[in-house]
Design an enzyme around this catalytic site. Structure first.
Site, mmCIF file in Angstrom:
data_model
loop_
_atom_site.group_PDB
_atom_site.id
_atom_site.type_symbol
_atom_site.label_atom_id
_atom_site.label_comp_id
_atom_site.label_asym_id
_atom_site.label_seq_id
_atom_site.Cartn_x
_atom_site.Cartn_y
_atom_site.Cartn_z
ATOM 1 N N ASP A 184 7.352 -4.649 20.519
ATOM 2 C CA ASP A 184 7.238 -3.449 21.344
ATOM 3 C C ASP A 184 5.836 -3.360 21.937
ATOM 4 O O ASP A 184 4.850 -3.264 21.200
ATOM 5 C CB ASP A 184 7.539 -2.195 20.520
ATOM 6 C CG ASP A 184 7.858 -0.975 21.378
ATOM 7 O OD1 ASP A 184 7.335 -0.909 22.509
ATOM 8 O OD2 ASP A 184 8.600 -0.098 20.920
ATOM 9 N N ASP A 387 7.155 -3.445 30.052
ATOM 10 C CA ASP A 387 7.581 -3.046 28.712
ATOM 11 C C ASP A 387 8.572 -4.059 28.155
ATOM 12 O O ASP A 387 9.502 -4.483 28.848
ATOM 13 C CB ASP A 387 8.223 -1.656 28.756
ATOM 14 C CG ASP A 387 8.286 -0.990 27.390
ATOM 15 O OD1 ASP A 387 9.030 -1.496 26.535
ATOM 16 O OD2 ASP A 387 7.605 0.030 27.188
#
Length: 504
Positions: A184, A387
């Site tokens: 992440d 992301d």
């Protein structure tokens, strides 16, 4: 060939011929069509293959335990790498026993996740959920990347080092079970569930819990230490002189526990000593049972990147695999060692009003079938977050409408599904087709980088794989559906993000 299909095929041929005759004028129509359109099997757009094809361009690595890692690539001169996989894909070393989430669930989670990032992007801290606000039970995504890391050392005596990179004395240590963790880039603090972690405070993960009491190199970060003070918005006070942490994702998920240090094994020759991470004893919300926690790569001081920058350099890259392949995470630079010049690069956007966790880039335009869409660059002024866990790319509404119009025109040969599917408004019924011709879509970034997407980066389950942001100038996202098979290089020290096609 049935008479019902023939008119559609003729229309399809007519559209391609018309588009080929109005291109850029740098070649014959047939060559231009091959460059600007992709003929793909329908099955590849609807359902992934059930057979693992391994790492493309690198040797295949199947990871069960940390000691089974193999050296399969040469990253940058001082770098290292680990393999990535999709949790429900055939390359997963420990496939989950549950069914993958539906597209509806994945996109529902995606909206909650991106809305939460927007809320905290300019707030300088995490969003604290209202106590009386119900927690939405959301599913983790099949598109989230996972990697296996070894945390801790065995209980037998043996030498250790305070260096951040050492050769592991594996012959004298107890085997260390790998800890599968989600990757992440929008969170700074790495964390895993630790024993004791009773239900329902913790979620039921598939692998054994990490027990810091069985690791000879494990220790709690003391209160008053510099590391504890640097937690900033992740700090949660002290307990028995042990530093406590708290991470609120803002999308219904949270984790809290003790801030620890221990050894982090990346592969047999690379161990990071005194690696700082959250030892979670309580979680909130829905986390994937196939993972032990999250390996965070945000831009803050607590992330894996920041903790290893002095050793490997202030850069990392990853390749999001397609569902039937494996990918990789490389610390220190490109995974092929010296291939940095082959990346299409765009500057990292420096915005002091955005929290340093996030990596921002700026789009300048979009190409469909070789044509640049008539979209004013100013609508992209809000920037876009690179992301690793966001699924679908989110574009300003003006840009999205232009993309949708051009895509629908190029796909006029195929019947559209009325009302769309799963919240996506441009979906097609391919049941009568074994292959389809999809227009190439390229994202044009600031600095001139043009990133051509693969077919699976254009469509997901028969639908155009883009959604609009809440408004023009709003913060957008470059999702990992679009990043598939590209090596994405986060050259933080050099101030750029790079893209290389066909890396995994």
């Amino acid at each position: 060939m049935t008479t019902s299909v023939l008119p559609l095929l003729l229309l399809h041929i007519f559209i391609l011929s018309s588009m080929g005759s109005h291109g850029h004028g740098h070649g014959d129509g047939g060559a231009e069509n091959r460059e600007h359109y992709m003929v793909v099997e329908t099955s590849s757009l609807l359902k992934p293959k059930a057979i693992c094809s391994g790492l493309k361009g690198l040797l295949n690595v199947r990871l069960i335990r940390v000691h089974e890692y193999m050296r399969a690539a040469m990253p940058s001169s001082n770098g290292t790498w680990v393999a990535l996989h999709r949790p429900y894909g055939p390359c997963s070393p420990s496939p989950t026993t549950t069914s993958p989430p539906s597209l509806v669930d994945m996109l529902r989670w995606d909206k909650l996740h991106t809305d939460a990032i927007r809320r905290k992007a300019t707030a300088g801290g995490d969003v604290v959920l209202e106590p009386d606000k119900p927690i939405v039970d959301v599913q983790q995504s099949d598109y989230k990347m996972q990697a296996s890391f070894g945390i801790g050392t065995g209980g037998r005596s043996g030498s250790s080092s305070s260096s951040s990179r050492i050769s592991r004395p594996s012959a004298i240590d107890d085997p260390i079970l790998a800890q599968p963790m989600s990757i992440d880039t929008s969170i700074d603090l790495p964390w895993i569930q630790c024993a004791p972690c009773p239900m329902p405070e913790c979620y039921p993960q598939q692998n054994a819990l990490f027990d810091p009491r069985r690791s000879r190199t494990s220790a709690a970060v003391p209160c008053g230490s510099a590391a504890c003070g640097e937690l900033g918005r992740y700090g949660a006070g002290c307990s028995n002189n042990q530093c406590q942490y708290f991470v609120d994702y803002g999308d219904g998920r949270a984790t809290s526990g003790t801030y620890m240090v221990d050894a982090l094994t990346l592969n047999p020759s690379t161990v990071v000593m005194n690696f700082r991470f959250g030892c979670s004893h309580a979680v909130r919300g829905n986390f994937s049972a196939s993972t032990s926690g999250t390996m965070s790569l945000g831009g803050g001081r607590q992330s894996l990147l920041s903790q290893t920058a002095a050793t490997f350099g202030n850069a990392f890259s990853y390749c999001v695999p397609d569902p039937s392949s494996s990918g990789f995470l490389s610390l220190g630079g490109p995974a092929d060692g010296g291939g940095a010049g082959r990346f299409a690069r765009t500057p990292l956007v420096r915005n002091p009003s955005i929290i340093p966790t996030l990596y921002l880039v700026r789009l300048r335009g979009i190409e469909v079938g070789g044509r640049r869409l008539n979209v004013p660059p100013v609508v992209f002024a809000g920037g876009a977050v690179m992301d690793s866990s966001v699924i679908i790319t989110q574009l300003p509404p003006t840009a999205y409408r232009a993309l949708r119009l051009a895509f629908r025109s190029a796909m006029a040969a195929y019947p559209r599904v009325a009302g769309g599917r799963a919240g996506l408004d441009t979906c097609y019924d391919f049941v009568r087709f074994t292959s389809v011709t999809v227009p190439a879509v390229s994202l044009v970034f600031d600095g001139g980088a043009v990133v051509r997407l693969d077919a699976m980066g254009v469509m997901v389950e028969g639908c155009l794989a883009f959604v609009p942001t809440p408004g023009d100038f709003a913060l957008g996202f470059i999702g990992n559906v679009q990043q598939q098979t590209h090596e994405v290089l986060y050259d933080v020290g050099g101030g750029s993000v790079g893209f290389r096609r066909g890396a995994c």
